[in-house]
Scaffold this motif. Structure first.
Motif, PDB file in Angstrom:
ATOM      1  N   LEU A 105       0.818  -1.215   0.000  1.00  0.00           N
ATOM      2  CA  LEU A 105       0.000   0.000   0.000  1.00  0.00           C
ATOM      3  C   LEU A 105       0.854   1.268   0.000  1.00  0.00           C
ATOM      4  CD1 LEU A 105      -2.830  -1.126   2.427  1.00  0.00           C
ATOM      5  CD2 LEU A 105      -2.985  -0.819  -0.048  1.00  0.00           C
ATOM      6  N   ASP A 106       2.150   1.116   0.233  1.00  0.00           N
ATOM      7  CA  ASP A 106       3.048   2.265   0.079  1.00  0.00           C
ATOM      8  C   ASP A 106       3.251   2.599  -1.397  1.00  0.00           C
ATOM      9  OD1 ASP A 106       3.377   2.329   2.817  1.00  0.00           O
ATOM     10  OD2 ASP A 106       5.237   1.169   2.797  1.00  0.00           O
ATOM     11  N   TYR A 107       2.997   1.614  -2.259  1.00  0.00           N
ATOM     12  CA  TYR A 107       3.231   1.777  -3.693  1.00  0.00           C
ATOM     13  C   TYR A 107       1.949   1.841  -4.517  1.00  0.00           C
ATOM     14  CZ  TYR A 107       7.872   0.190  -2.207  1.00  0.00           C
ATOM     15  OH  TYR A 107       9.075   0.052  -1.562  1.00  0.00           O
ATOM     16  N   PHE A 108       0.847   1.296  -3.965  1.00  0.00           N
ATOM     17  CA  PHE A 108      -0.404   1.201  -4.719  1.00  0.00           C
ATOM     18  C   PHE A 108      -1.563   1.747  -3.896  1.00  0.00           C
ATOM     19  CE2 PHE A 108       2.347  -2.286  -6.002  1.00  0.00           C
ATOM     20  CZ  PHE A 108       2.331  -2.208  -7.381  1.00  0.00           C
ATOM     21  N   ASP A 109      -2.471   2.461  -4.560  1.00  0.00           N
ATOM     22  CA  ASP A 109      -3.732   2.820  -3.910  1.00  0.00           C
ATOM     23  C   ASP A 109      -4.587   1.561  -3.792  1.00  0.00           C
ATOM     24  OD1 ASP A 109      -3.153   5.537  -3.653  1.00  0.00           O
ATOM     25  OD2 ASP A 109      -3.801   5.953  -5.711  1.00  0.00           O
ATOM     26  N   PRO A 110      -5.436   1.472  -2.764  1.00  0.00           N
ATOM     27  CA  PRO A 110      -6.210   0.246  -2.543  1.00  0.00           C
ATOM     28  C   PRO A 110      -7.019  -0.216  -3.745  1.00  0.00           C
ATOM     29  CG  PRO A 110      -6.351   1.655  -0.626  1.00  0.00           C
ATOM     30  CD  PRO A 110      -5.637   2.447  -1.682  1.00  0.00           C
ATOM     31  N   ASP A 111      -7.616   0.727  -4.497  1.00  0.00           N
ATOM     32  CA  ASP A 111      -8.444   0.316  -5.632  1.00  0.00           C
ATOM     33  C   ASP A 111      -7.628  -0.216  -6.808  1.00  0.00           C
ATOM     34  OD1 ASP A 111      -7.387   2.851  -6.122  1.00  0.00           O
ATOM     35  OD2 ASP A 111      -9.013   3.388  -7.470  1.00  0.00           O
ATOM     36  N   GLN A 112      -6.316  -0.046  -6.764  1.00  0.00           N
ATOM     37  CA  GLN A 112      -5.445  -0.545  -7.821  1.00  0.00           C
ATOM     38  C   GLN A 112      -4.799  -1.885  -7.461  1.00  0.00           C
ATOM     39  OE1 GLN A 112      -5.137   1.365 -10.823  1.00  0.00           O
ATOM     40  NE2 GLN A 112      -6.842   2.340  -9.755  1.00  0.00           N
ATOM     41  N   LEU A 113      -4.984  -2.317  -6.223  1.00  0.00           N
ATOM     42  CA  LEU A 113      -4.302  -3.513  -5.721  1.00  0.00           C
ATOM     43  C   LEU A 113      -5.317  -4.627  -5.484  1.00  0.00           C
ATOM     44  CD1 LEU A 113      -1.480  -4.502  -4.715  1.00  0.00           C
ATOM     45  CD2 LEU A 113      -2.180  -3.751  -2.429  1.00  0.00           C
ATOM     46  N   PRO A 114      -5.034  -5.855  -5.968  1.00  0.00           N
ATOM     47  CA  PRO A 114      -5.974  -6.966  -5.744  1.00  0.00           C
ATOM     48  C   PRO A 114      -6.241  -7.192  -4.264  1.00  0.00           C
ATOM     49  CG  PRO A 114      -4.360  -7.575  -7.404  1.00  0.00           C
ATOM     50  CD  PRO A 114      -3.901  -6.262  -6.828  1.00  0.00           C
ATOM     51  N   VAL A 115      -7.454  -7.588  -3.956  1.00  0.00           N
ATOM     52  CA  VAL A 115      -7.856  -7.794  -2.571  1.00  0.00           C
ATOM     53  C   VAL A 115      -7.004  -8.865  -1.905  1.00  0.00           C
ATOM     54  CG1 VAL A 115      -9.618  -9.533  -3.139  1.00  0.00           C
ATOM     55  CG2 VAL A 115      -9.879  -8.097  -1.079  1.00  0.00           C
ATOM     56  N   GLU A 116      -6.472  -9.816  -2.690  1.00  0.00           N
ATOM     57  CA  GLU A 116      -5.626 -10.872  -2.131  1.00  0.00           C
ATOM     58  C   GLU A 116      -4.360 -10.327  -1.474  1.00  0.00           C
ATOM     59  OE1 GLU A 116      -7.594 -12.849  -5.756  1.00  0.00           O
ATOM     60  OE2 GLU A 116      -6.972 -10.850  -5.118  1.00  0.00           O
ATOM     61  N   TYR A 117      -3.982  -9.106  -1.850  1.00  0.00           N
ATOM     62  CA  TYR A 117      -2.731  -8.541  -1.356  1.00  0.00           C
ATOM     63  C   TYR A 117      -2.952  -7.256  -0.567  1.00  0.00           C
ATOM     64  CZ  TYR A 117      -1.676 -11.820  -5.030  1.00  0.00           C
ATOM     65  OH  TYR A 117      -1.659 -12.953  -5.816  1.00  0.00           O
ATOM     66  N   GLY A 118      -4.133  -7.131   0.016  1.00  0.00           N
ATOM     67  CA  GLY A 118      -4.418  -6.011   0.897  1.00  0.00           C
ATOM     68  C   GLY A 118      -5.116  -4.840   0.247  1.00  0.00           C
ATOM     69  N   GLY A 119      -5.474  -4.969  -1.052  1.00  0.00           N
ATOM     70  CA  GLY A 119      -6.173  -3.893  -1.738  1.00  0.00           C
ATOM     71  C   GLY A 119      -7.674  -4.096  -1.733  1.00  0.00           C
ATOM     72  N   ALA A 120      -8.350  -3.418  -2.668  1.00  0.00           N
ATOM     73  CA  ALA A 120      -9.812  -3.481  -2.729  1.00  0.00           C
ATOM     74  C   ALA A 120     -10.321  -3.978  -4.072  1.00  0.00           C
ATOM     75  CB  ALA A 120     -10.395  -2.097  -2.441  1.00  0.00           C
ATOM     76  N   ALA A 121      -9.429  -4.251  -5.026  1.00  0.00           N
ATOM     77  CA  ALA A 121      -9.846  -4.694  -6.364  1.00  0.00           C
ATOM     78  C   ALA A 121     -10.194  -6.184  -6.335  1.00  0.00           C
ATOM     79  CB  ALA A 121      -8.737  -4.430  -7.377  1.00  0.00           C
ATOM     80  N   GLU A 122     -11.425  -6.510  -6.735  1.00  0.00           N
ATOM     81  CA  GLU A 122     -11.901  -7.887  -6.663  1.00  0.00           C
ATOM     82  C   GLU A 122     -12.167  -8.442  -8.064  1.00  0.00           C
ATOM     83  OE1 GLU A 122     -14.235  -8.119  -2.441  1.00  0.00           O
ATOM     84  OE2 GLU A 122     -15.360  -7.325  -4.147  1.00  0.00           O
ATOM     85  N   GLY A 123     -12.209  -9.776  -8.132  1.00  0.00           N
ATOM     86  CA  GLY A 123     -12.603 -10.460  -9.352  1.00  0.00           C
ATOM     87  C   GLY A 123     -11.638 -10.323 -10.509  1.00  0.00           C
ATOM     88  N   LEU A 124     -10.358 -10.178 -10.224  1.00  0.00           N
ATOM     89  CA  LEU A 124      -9.381  -9.966 -11.291  1.00  0.00           C
ATOM     90  C   LEU A 124      -8.883 -11.264 -11.908  1.00  0.00           C
ATOM     91  CD1 LEU A 124      -7.160  -7.156  -9.725  1.00  0.00           C
ATOM     92  CD2 LEU A 124      -9.173  -6.922 -11.182  1.00  0.00           C
TER      93      LEU A 124
END
Length: 429
Positions: free
Chosen positions: A231-250
Motif C-alpha cells: 500500500l506504500d506503492y499502490f492505492d487500494p483500488d489498484q491492488l488486488p484484494v488478495e494482497y491487501g487492496g480493494a480490487a476484486e474479481g481480477l
C-alpha cells in the motif's frame, strides 16, 4: 541524476545528443523504431551512457524486431491462451502511485510440467506478446497522465505454491530473461515477490544469474507479514484484494487443480490425529543440497502449523521419549512462522532447501481444549531430482509447553497408534 527524460546531467545530455546522431545515421539505410528520446535513454541507461555500447544494443534490437516480426505481434491472437488456461492465473490491472501499469501473476501455482511440455518457441513468442502489450500500456498511461518520461511497468508475482519441481522450467526463465535484458532494457520497474515459500531462496539463487545487476536491484521480496507495504506503492483500488487492496474479481478460475494443493507423489497419505492441547512433531534427517517437501490438509476445523530446523544430526529422537521432543523444539530455529491453517483453504504444499546437514521438523499444534484435529499428510525428501520418502522419519506427539508432567502414554510412536498416528513406510530410491 536518474538518466530519465527531464532529469539528465550535462554529460548525459551530451551522450543523448551523440546517440541521436548515431541513430539518425543508422536510420538512413534501415527502417527502425524506438527513436524517440525516452527509448534512446533506456538503452543509454542500460549501458551506463556509453553511446557506442548503447548503439550496438539498439541496432541489435532493431534487427531482432524485424526478424521476429515484433511490430505486428499484437495483431495476432495471444499465443497459448488455451494451453495455459488451466494453470496460469494473471491480471493486467491498474497502476502504482506513479502510474506505472501493473501486471499480477500467481506464478507459484503454475504447473511446471504443463509449461515444460509446450513448444519453447511458442512460449517465447507469448512472452514477447506480453512485453509488447505492456509497452502499449505504458504509452497509454504516459499520454493519459501527462508523464512523457514514463517508460516502465511494475509486477507482482505471488509465489505461493512454488516448489523444487519448478526447476524444470528454469532454462526457459533464463531464455526469457535474456530477451528482456537484450531487447527490453530498463522496462522493468519494481517487481514484487509475495507469499514466498522457504524454497524461494534456493531457486532465486539460480535465477538471479540470468539477470543483470540493475534489474536485480528492482526486485522486492515481501513476507506474509509485510504485504501491507504494498500500500506504500499502490492505492487500494489498484491492488488486488488478495494482497491487501480493494480490487476484486481480477483472476479467472483455473480449470486444473493448482500445484500447491496436489499431493507430492502418488502414494497413500499418512493420517495424524492431534489431541486437544497437544502438538505433533514430524522430523527427518537431511543432507546438504536435499529438499524436504511437505503436503497436508485438514479434515475439518483448523490447526497451527510451523516448520523448525536443528543443526544437530543426533536430534532425531526416539518416538517414545516426549522429553527429547521438547528438547528438540527448545534448541531448534523457526524456518516457517506458526500459521493457522483451516480446512476451507484446501491443501498446503511447500518445500525447504537444506544448504547443510541437519534435522527438519514440521509441527502441528492443536490449541483446542476439547476437540482433536485430524490431518492427512505426505513428507518427502528430494534426492537427485527424485522424490523419495526419507528413511529417518519419526513422529512425536507431546503436550504443550506448560504440560511438563505429561506421561509417556500420551506420546505417539513411530508405529500405528490408538490416537490415529501412522508412520510412513519407506520407499526405495
Amino acid at each position: 541524476m536518474s538518466g530519465t527524460l527531464g532529469d539528465l546531467s550535462v554529460s548525459q545530455c551530451k551522450a543523448l545528443e551523440d546517440f541521436r546522431r548515431l541513430v539518425s545515421d543508422y536510420s538512413d539505410t534501415t527502417v527502425v523504431t524506438q527513436t524517440d528520446d525516452v527509448d534512446l535513454l533506456r538503452f543509454l541507461r542500460a549501458r551506463s551512457f556509453n553511446t557506442d555500447a548503447a548503439l550496438k544494443q539498439w541496432s541489435a534490437c532493431q534487427q531482432w524486431r524485424q526478424e521476429y516480426r515484433v511490430d505486428g505481434i499484437l495483431q495476432e491472437p495471444f499465443p497459448l491462451e488455451e494451453e495455459l488456461s488451466g494453470t496460469l492465473s494473471c491480471a493486467y490491472h491498474g497502476f502504482d502511485k506513479e502510474f506505472h501499469p501493473l501486471y499480477v501473476e500467481k506464478s507459484g501455482i503454475v504447473d511446471a510440467s504443463v509449461v515444460a511440455r509446450l513448444n519453447t518457441d511458442d512460449l517465447m513468442r507469448r512472452h514477447i506478446y506480453h512485453q509488447e502489450f505492456q509497452v502499449n500500456r505504458v504509452s497509454e498511461s504516459a499520454a493519459e497522465h501527462g508523464i512523457p518520461s514514463l517508460d516502465c511497468w511494475c509486477e507482482i508475482h505471488d509465489m505461493r505454491g512454488l516448489s523444487m519441481q519448478h526447476r524444470q522450467v528454469l532454462g526457459l526463465f533464463t531464455r526469457l530473461a535474456r530477451i528482456d535484458t537484450d531487447f527490453y532494457p530498463e522496462r522493468a520497474g519494481r517487481i514484487f515477490f509475495v507469499n514466498v515459500p522457504t524454497v524461494f531462496p534456493a531457486l532465486w539463487k539460480i535465477c538471479r544469474r540470468a539477470l543483470d545487476a540493475k534489474t536485480r536491484e528492482k526486485f522486492v521480496v515481501l513476507s506474509n507479514s509485510q504485504l501491507h507495504q504494498l500500500l506504500d506503492y499502490f492505492d487500494p483500488d489498484q491492488l488486488p484484494v488478495e494482497y491487501g487492496g480493494a480490487a476484486e474479481g481480477l483472476f479467472r478460475p483455473l480449470s486444473n487443480m493448482p500445484a500447491d494443493v496436489s499431493p507430492l507423489v502418488d502414494i497413500q497419505l499418512q493420517q495424524l490425529r492431534v489431541l486437544p492441547r497437544r502438538l505433533c512433531l514430524r522430523v527427518c534427517a537431511c543432507d546438504d543440497d536435499e529438499v524436504v517437501t511437505w503436503y497436508f490438509r485438514m479434515a475439518s476445523k483448523s490447526i497451527k502449523f510451523s516448520v523448525r530446523w536443528n543443526d544437530d544430526m543426533t536430534a532425531v529422537f526416539d518416538g517414545e521419549n516426549p522429553n527429547k521432543a521438547r528438547h528438540w523444539l527448545e534448541h531448534s530455529t523457526i524456518v516457517c512462522e506458526p500459521t493457522v491453517v483451516t480446512a476451507v483453504g484446501g491443501g498446503v504444499k511447500d518445500s525447504y532447501f537444506c544448504n547443510k546437514r541437519g534435522v527438519l521438523g514440521v509441527v502441528w499444534e492443536n490449541d483446542s481444549i476439547f476437540q482433536s484435529r485430524d490431518v492427512v499428510y505426505q513428507l518427502s525428501v528430494d534426492k537427485q531430482h527424485k522424490y523419495v520418502l526419507n528413511d529417518d522419519l519419526h513422529t512425536q506427539c507431546i503436550g504443550d509447553g506448560s504440560d511438563a508432567s505429561m506421561s509417556p502414554r500420551h506420546a505417539g510412536s513411530t508405529g500405528e497408534e490408538s490416537n490415529g498416528t501412522k508412520h510412513a513406510s519407506s520407499a526405495a530410491s
